[in-house]
Design an enzyme around this catalytic site. Structure first.
Site, PDB file in Angstrom:
ATOM      1  N   TRP A  40     -23.155 -46.791 111.280  1.00 34.70           N
ATOM      2  CA  TRP A  40     -22.596 -45.940 112.344  1.00 34.70           C
ATOM      3  C   TRP A  40     -20.894 -45.848 112.035  1.00 34.70           C
ATOM      4  CZ3 TRP A  40     -19.852 -49.284 117.072  1.00 34.70           C
ATOM      5  CH2 TRP A  40     -19.848 -48.451 117.812  1.00 34.70           C
TER       6      TRP A  40
ATOM      7  N   ASP B 117     -24.680 -57.035 113.401  1.00 36.87           N
ATOM      8  CA  ASP B 117     -24.409 -56.122 114.168  1.00 36.87           C
ATOM      9  C   ASP B 117     -25.355 -55.662 114.850  1.00 36.87           C
ATOM     10  OD1 ASP B 117     -23.914 -54.008 116.036  1.00 36.87           O
ATOM     11  OD2 ASP B 117     -23.058 -52.877 115.237  1.00 36.87           O
TER      12      ASP B 117
ATOM     13  N   LYS C 289     -28.939 -50.977 124.016  1.00 41.96           N
ATOM     14  CA  LYS C 289     -30.174 -50.415 124.384  1.00 41.96           C
ATOM     15  C   LYS C 289     -31.458 -50.631 124.892  1.00 41.96           C
ATOM     16  CE  LYS C 289     -27.883 -47.359 121.650  1.00 41.96           C
ATOM     17  NZ  LYS C 289     -26.774 -47.669 121.550  1.00 41.96           N
TER      18      LYS C 289
END
Length: 348
Positions: free
Chosen positions: A138, A219, A255
């Site tokens: 990311w 993560d 999400k």
């Protein structure tokens, strides 16, 4: 006309748009009626609209109807019930680390804030200041950790030739990392490739990292959103917790609960003992206090309302699986459509 006053900021250069969020800016400006937003990874309905989960709307209505609710500041560490339930969600309700009081969890500003708080804590209190991040990863990861005071280095992860995991390269790079280095690991649904290690590969990664005393920093931005199963997506993390070792975990509910704008997240640190956990929490407070003082109340209250109630939790898992299944189906349809037109495509 009023005379223009020279600005003390006149020498500041125009900064470029963020490569991801900047796409959304361009999307909003584009007048085309047939545009598609390929920027930030947020779930959309068939009509291209944002989705608010039914269970989230119900939880919010319950909170609104509760006359005893107030708007006071939360403690520095956040909403206690949210922290407790978040740790159970990722580590498992029967996790020995939780039962032994070795887990410290603090509410943070979504996944980004959790990573930043964890990074600054490590920069202040951990003996190694190098964090290894996968290539690619990311785009915000290297910026977050560098500004937190760590040095970011990379390890091989994705092989463009096979569109799969470069496992041999990963093992070689982590084997060469200095003892005690920090290693960032995507818990599931690796961003941006979608390529995850198999269970057997995760076990080999775990053994390698523990043999070199490498500190895992997970993560988890997509628990339940990747496979449709909360437990399956948490399995790699739980493998590392089961061996009794220490680790850091950044969680986000953007999400999997569709709470993007609420910025709901948590940082958990699994410590070697309960007394260490107490001291770690005290130092996390000192990181958070001058940064944003205390976190917001509404988002974590929604999450806690859903996680504490068995019926609402079950409803959430049904809605979550429906989103995950639809994404998997759409990817397969895109793959089939491109292949039928003679394209050379890969589905990972």
């Amino acid at each position: 006309m009023a005379s223009q006053v020279a600005s003390v900021f006149a020498g500041i250069a125009q900064a470029p748009e963020d490569p991801i969020l900047g796409v959304t800016v361009a999307f909003n400006k584009d007048p085309s009626p047939v545009k598609v937003n390929l920027g930030v990874g947020a779930y959309r309905t068939e009509e291209g609209k944002p989705l608010v989960l039914n269970v989230v709307r119900c939880a919010e209505q319950m909170l609104i109807n509760d006359p005893s609710r107030y708007k006071e500041y939360l403690p520095i560490t956040g909403l206690a019930e949210f922290n407790k339930l978040s740790a159970k969600l990722i580590f498992g309700a029967d996790s020995p680390a939780i039962q032994e009081n070795r887990v410290v969890t603090v509410q943070c500003l979504s996944g980004t804030g959790s990573l930043r708080v964890g990074g600054e804590f490590l920069a202040k209190h951990y003996h190694e200041h190098t964090i290894y991040i996968p290539t690619p990863t990311w785009g915000n990861h290297p910026k977050i950790f560098t500004l937190a005071g760590l040095t970011a280095r990379t390890y091989r992860y994705y092989d463009p030739a096979t569109r799969g995991l470069d496992f041999n390269g990963l093992v070689e790079d982590l084997s060469s990392a200095p003892l005690g280095s920090i290693v960032l690991l995507h818990a599931c649904a690796h961003n941006p490739t979608g390529v995850d290690p198999t269970v057997d590969q995760w076990e080999k990664i775990r053994q390698l990292m523990r043999s070199k005393s490498l500190l895992p920093f997970f993560d988890s931005a997509y628990q339940g959103f990747a496979s449709g199963s909360l437990d399956k997506d948490a399995q790699p993390v739980r493998m590392f917790v089961a061996d009794g070792g220490e680790l850091l975990m950044a969680q986000s509910y953007a999400k999997n609960m569709g709470l993007y704008g609420e910025r709901v997240g948590a940082l958990s640190i699994v410590c070697g003992s309960a007394d260490v956990a107490v001291r770690v929490e005290s130092q996390l407070k000192l990181v958070i206090r001058p940064m944003y003082s205390s976190p917001p109340l509404h988002g974590p209250s929604v999450v806690a309302t859903i996680l504490r109630d068995s019926e609402m939790f079950n409803e959430w898992t049904v809605e979550l699986k429906a989103m995950a299944d639809r994404i998997i189906s759409m990817r397969q349809q895109l793959f089939d459509a491109l292949k039928s037109r003679g394209g050379s495509v890969w589905l990972v």
